[in-house]
Design a protein around this motif. Structure first.
Motif, PDB file in Angstrom:
ATOM      1  N   UNK A 499       0.830  -1.209   0.000  1.00 22.01           N
ATOM      2  CA  UNK A 499       0.000   0.000   0.000  1.00 22.01           C
ATOM      3  C   UNK A 499       0.864   1.259   0.000  1.00 22.01           C
ATOM      4  N   UNK A 500       1.993   1.209   0.722  1.00 24.28           N
ATOM      5  CA  UNK A 500       2.892   2.368   0.771  1.00 24.28           C
ATOM      6  C   UNK A 500       3.439   2.684  -0.614  1.00 24.28           C
ATOM      7  N   UNK A 501       3.873   1.642  -1.338  1.00 24.31           N
ATOM      8  CA  UNK A 501       4.472   1.846  -2.653  1.00 24.31           C
ATOM      9  C   UNK A 501       3.480   2.463  -3.629  1.00 24.31           C
ATOM     10  N   UNK A 502       2.213   2.050  -3.520  1.00 27.26           N
ATOM     11  CA  UNK A 502       1.175   2.604  -4.403  1.00 27.26           C
ATOM     12  C   UNK A 502       0.761   4.002  -3.964  1.00 27.26           C
ATOM     13  N   UNK A 532       8.524  -9.259  -6.226  1.00 25.24           N
ATOM     14  CA  UNK A 532       9.420  -8.160  -6.540  1.00 25.24           C
ATOM     15  C   UNK A 532       9.000  -7.422  -7.794  1.00 25.24           C
ATOM     16  N   UNK A 533       8.490  -8.130  -8.803  1.00 25.56           N
ATOM     17  CA  UNK A 533       8.057  -7.493 -10.043  1.00 25.56           C
ATOM     18  C   UNK A 533       6.873  -6.572  -9.793  1.00 25.56           C
ATOM     19  N   UNK A 534       5.922  -6.998  -8.983  1.00 26.90           N
ATOM     20  CA  UNK A 534       4.756  -6.165  -8.664  1.00 26.90           C
ATOM     21  C   UNK A 534       5.179  -4.919  -7.889  1.00 26.90           C
ATOM     22  N   UNK A 535       6.048  -5.114  -6.928  1.00 21.66           N
ATOM     23  CA  UNK A 535       6.508  -3.981  -6.119  1.00 21.66           C
ATOM     24  C   UNK A 535       7.323  -3.007  -6.974  1.00 21.66           C
ATOM     25  N   UNK A 536       8.109  -3.574  -7.916  1.00 21.71           N
ATOM     26  CA  UNK A 536       8.901  -2.731  -8.796  1.00 21.71           C
ATOM     27  C   UNK A 536       7.998  -1.831  -9.642  1.00 21.71           C
ATOM     28  N   UNK A 537       6.942  -2.427 -10.232  1.00 22.47           N
ATOM     29  CA  UNK A 537       6.021  -1.648 -11.064  1.00 22.47           C
ATOM     30  C   UNK A 537       5.325  -0.562 -10.253  1.00 22.47           C
ATOM     31  N   UNK A 538       4.933  -0.910  -9.019  1.00 24.08           N
ATOM     32  CA  UNK A 538       4.268   0.079  -8.159  1.00 24.08           C
ATOM     33  C   UNK A 538       5.206   1.226  -7.818  1.00 24.08           C
ATOM     34  N   UNK A 539       6.473   0.883  -7.534  1.00 25.09           N
ATOM     35  CA  UNK A 539       7.462   1.893  -7.179  1.00 25.09           C
ATOM     36  C   UNK A 539       7.725   2.842  -8.353  1.00 25.09           C
ATOM     37  N   UNK A 540       7.945   2.283  -9.531  1.00 26.68           N
ATOM     38  CA  UNK A 540       8.216   3.090 -10.716  1.00 26.68           C
ATOM     39  C   UNK A 540       7.016   3.964 -11.058  1.00 26.68           C
ATOM     40  N   UNK A 541       5.819   3.396 -10.950  1.00 32.63           N
ATOM     41  CA  UNK A 541       4.600   4.160 -11.244  1.00 32.63           C
ATOM     42  C   UNK A 541       4.462   5.350 -10.301  1.00 32.63           C
ATOM     43  N   UNK A 542       4.723   5.123  -9.012  1.00 39.87           N
ATOM     44  CA  UNK A 542       4.614   6.209  -8.035  1.00 39.87           C
ATOM     45  C   UNK A 542       5.649   7.298  -8.298  1.00 39.87           C
ATOM     46  N   UNK A 543       6.880   6.901  -8.602  1.00 39.71           N
ATOM     47  CA  UNK A 543       7.918   7.898  -8.871  1.00 39.71           C
ATOM     48  C   UNK A 543       7.582   8.735 -10.101  1.00 39.71           C
ATOM     49  N   UNK A 544       7.025   8.095 -11.131  1.00 38.49           N
ATOM     50  CA  UNK A 544       6.650   8.840 -12.337  1.00 38.49           C
ATOM     51  C   UNK A 544       5.520   9.831 -12.051  1.00 38.49           C
ATOM     52  N   UNK A 545       4.588   9.434 -11.205  1.00 39.02           N
ATOM     53  CA  UNK A 545       3.507  10.361 -10.830  1.00 39.02           C
ATOM     54  C   UNK A 545       4.079  11.560 -10.067  1.00 39.02           C
ATOM     55  N   UNK A 546       4.970  11.274  -9.107  1.00 41.16           N
ATOM     56  CA  UNK A 546       5.577  12.362  -8.339  1.00 41.16           C
ATOM     57  C   UNK A 546       6.403  13.272  -9.242  1.00 41.16           C
TER      58      UNK A 546
END
Length: 625
Positions: A499-502, A532-546
């Motif tokens: 939830x944090x990563x998203x 790890x793949x799911x968390x990676x996608x969530x992390x990258x998505x959040x960084x792109x939004x920020x």
């Protein structure tokens, strides 16, 4: 006993306050410390805490942090320092020694059989200088006042672009002012800081000259400086006077971190958002103005020439404290010397420093605490007062309080006006579950604690702007609710809930983010790749939004694999630091960072295309490759 030939060589710089002893010692220290195996610079001050001094020496020469430990007796610390320095070539500066007894203890920490080692001491007292030199193979250097040529150079450098730029109609009055400064660098810096904010008109400079009088000639150490500092103080706008007075809460010779000082100014209500500037950016302007006026001195300067911390000269601190007492601005209780800096019983801001166990309750027994807005407790075994007595607190700072335990924090949740909370104590392992009640809290700093999980209610803090936590801390679900967040440090991504990563990407106001992406690989777990793949996608998505909202600064530890493979979109980013990780080559997405001003990362190989990618960044000012 070591012979004179076997002993370290020592120079003791002696002279009265404001002559530049510390500046000279530090200049030499910075220039030659790299020639030695171990080095340390420590300030002693007029109220020395021997244990703190010894812990500082041990930390610097050993490369480990002993500042917050209860590491045994003086003798144990001295023994550890000796062990660290034995058979090594060391260079140590011991600044501002005020009595022989203090030196007698400190000198025991330095092995006396290293003829290639060097020690510099500074002091205002001749007997102390002689004691220092008699301990080792030493000489005394009597620092002299600046002659008129060098006084003029210092004065003009701070006021004009060069000597030639001093207008002819101001030359005579400048000479008169410099004669009154009597070659005292601190006086020259202070008066030039005042004149820099006054129009370059002869009659205005004459008014300043007349106001100084000839006090420095009568007593170069005290009276004249106080006169000059009074002029500088009353020339300040009201908000800067308040910011300056707040420095009285810091101990003599403290290193004052710029970021923390500005956050405290904000929490106290001294500075606010000003036009296009955020409150923090306006605070930086205030900090820089105090620097430019010579009222604070730079301590740590980064590679970009930014001042990250400051100190206050003893003479200026004495002046600030005297003004603070006059205005009942801060009440400071310093133990064991039992110094009470303010005799008023109605307290606005209370600061307890270096208190021995059991003394604090006695000291505050006669004080009226109902109107206290700020409470700072640090450096000692404190008897923690009940926080129920401080219902109107805005700022609470608990650092290096070895007596602080979890039960002392229970009543924090009743401090409904609290804006700033800093806790730095090794015995604290959890925060109160109902911390979410602190609806006004803007800044939360947890350092050097054993807290590993934040309470679930923390996401209800709708005004929280800054969170700085130890890297092992786990955040609860619901981070997306904290829409006011502008700064978030230091977060270990691998231990955070999904939830944090998203939710991270929904923090629209986040400007400064620091993440630790280093992984702790568990080879026995079979499905780590999928998770790890799911968390990676969530992390990258959040960084792109920020990166398309307000993110300005991103610091990442590790993660080169993640960011080499993925395509990041970070058009708003100005500062990017990637540490402890090597890229095989420059990622192509870096070419889209059109607003990036500072870039720091490690690359294994550099090709022509990589150089073209970096060379095309239109805003790049600093590249650390």
């Amino acid at each position: 006993c070591a012979t004179t030939q076997q002993q370290p060589k020592i120079v003791s710089i002696v002279g009265f306050g404001g002559m530049g002893k510390t500046t000279l010692a530090n200049q030499v220290y910075q220039e030659i410390k790299g020639q030695f195996e171990c080095w340390a610079f420590l300030s002693v001050s007029r109220s020395p805490n021997i244990m703190t001094i010894l812990r500082t020496i041990l930390s610097e020469v050993s490369g480990q942090d002993y500042s917050n430990t209860e590491a045994g007796s003086e003798q144990i610390l001295i023994s550890k320092i000796n062990d660290s320095l034995l058979d090594k070539r060391y260079f140590v500066v011991v600044d501002d020694i005020c009595d022989v007894d203090t030196w007698v203890i400190i000198k025991c920490a330095f092995p006396a059989t290293s003829s290639t080692s060097r020690i510099i001491t500074t002091t205002r007292i001749n007997s102390v200088a002689h004691s220092c030199c008699s301990s080792f193979n030493g000489r005394i250097y009597n620092i002299r006042a600046l002659d008129m040529v060098h006084s003029r150079q210092l004065f003009h450098r701070r006021l004009f672009k060069s000597d030639e730029d001093c207008p002819s109609y101001l030359q005579e009055i400048s000479e008169e002012i410099l004669e009154k400064c009597n070659g005292l660098p601190l006086a020259i810096i202070a008066i030039s800081g005042l004149l820099a904010n006054i129009e370059k008109v002869e009659n205005l400079w004459n008014q300043v000259n007349d106001s100084i009088g000839r006090a420095l000639e009568r007593n170069p150490n005290v009276e004249g400086m106080m006169k000059i500092l009074s002029l500088s103080y009353f020339d300040l706008p009201l908000y800067l006077k308040t910011c300056l007075l707040y420095l009285s809460i810091y101990l003599e010779d403290s290193t004052i971190k710029k970021k923390d000082l500005i956050r405290r100014w904000i929490a106290e209500g001294f500075i606010h958002r000003e036009g296009k500037y955020s409150a923090y950016e306006f605070g930086e302007r205030c900090f820089n103005e105090l620097l430019n006026r010579g009222l604070i001195q730079p301590r740590e300067i980064d590679v970009y020439d930014n001042v990250n911390s400051c100190r206050v000269h003893d003479t200026i601190l004495d002046f600030i404290i005297s003004k603070s007492v006059e205005e009942n601005f801060v009440t400071i209780l310093v133990v064991p010397t039992l110094t009470i800096r303010n005799q008023s019983k109605v307290v606005r801001r209370l600061c307890l420093q270096r208190v021995e166990e059991g003394n604090s309750a006695v000291l505050i027994a006669d004080l009226v605490l109902s109107k206290v807005r700020s409470l700072t407790m640090g450096r000692g075994m404190l008897e923690i007062p009940s926080l129920e007595e401080f219902r109107h607190l805005r700022v609470l700072v608990l650092t290096e309080c070895f007596g602080l335990q979890n039960h002392h924090l229970v009543n924090i949740v009743r401090l409904f006006q609290l804006r700033y909370l800093r806790i730095q104590s090794p015995r604290i392992s959890k925060l109160p579950e109902q911390i979410g009640r602190l609806g006004c809290l803007e800044i939360l700093i947890l350092r050097d604690t054993r807290v590993r999980e934040l309470p679930a209610s923390i996401v209800n803090l709708k005004k929280l702007i800054h969170i700085l936590v130890d890297v092992e801390v786990v955040f609860p679900d619901g981070i997306a609710k904290m829409q006011a967040l502008e700064m978030l440090k230091d977060v270990k991504v691998s231990i955070q809930p999904f939830d944090f990563l998203c939710g991270l990407g929904q923090l629209n106001n986040l400007r400064n983010l620091q993440l630790d992406l280093r992984l702790e690989v568990d080879s026995e777990t079979e499905d780590t790749d999928v998770v790890g793949e799911e968390r990676k996608k969530a992390m990258v998505s959040s960084l792109c939004k920020l990166g398309t909202q307000n993110l300005r600064s991103l610091t990442i530890y590790g993660g080169s694999n993640l960011f080499h493979e993925e395509s990041l979109c970070l058009p708003t980013l100005k500062y990017l630091y990637i540490r402890f990780s090597d890229f095989p080559q420059v990622p192509t997405w870096m070419g889209s960072l059109r607003n990036l001003q500072r870039l720091r990362f490690v690359v294994a190989a550099l090709k022509q295309d990589d150089l073209c990618t970096l060379g095309a960044l239109p805003s790049l000012l600093f590249l650390h490759l």
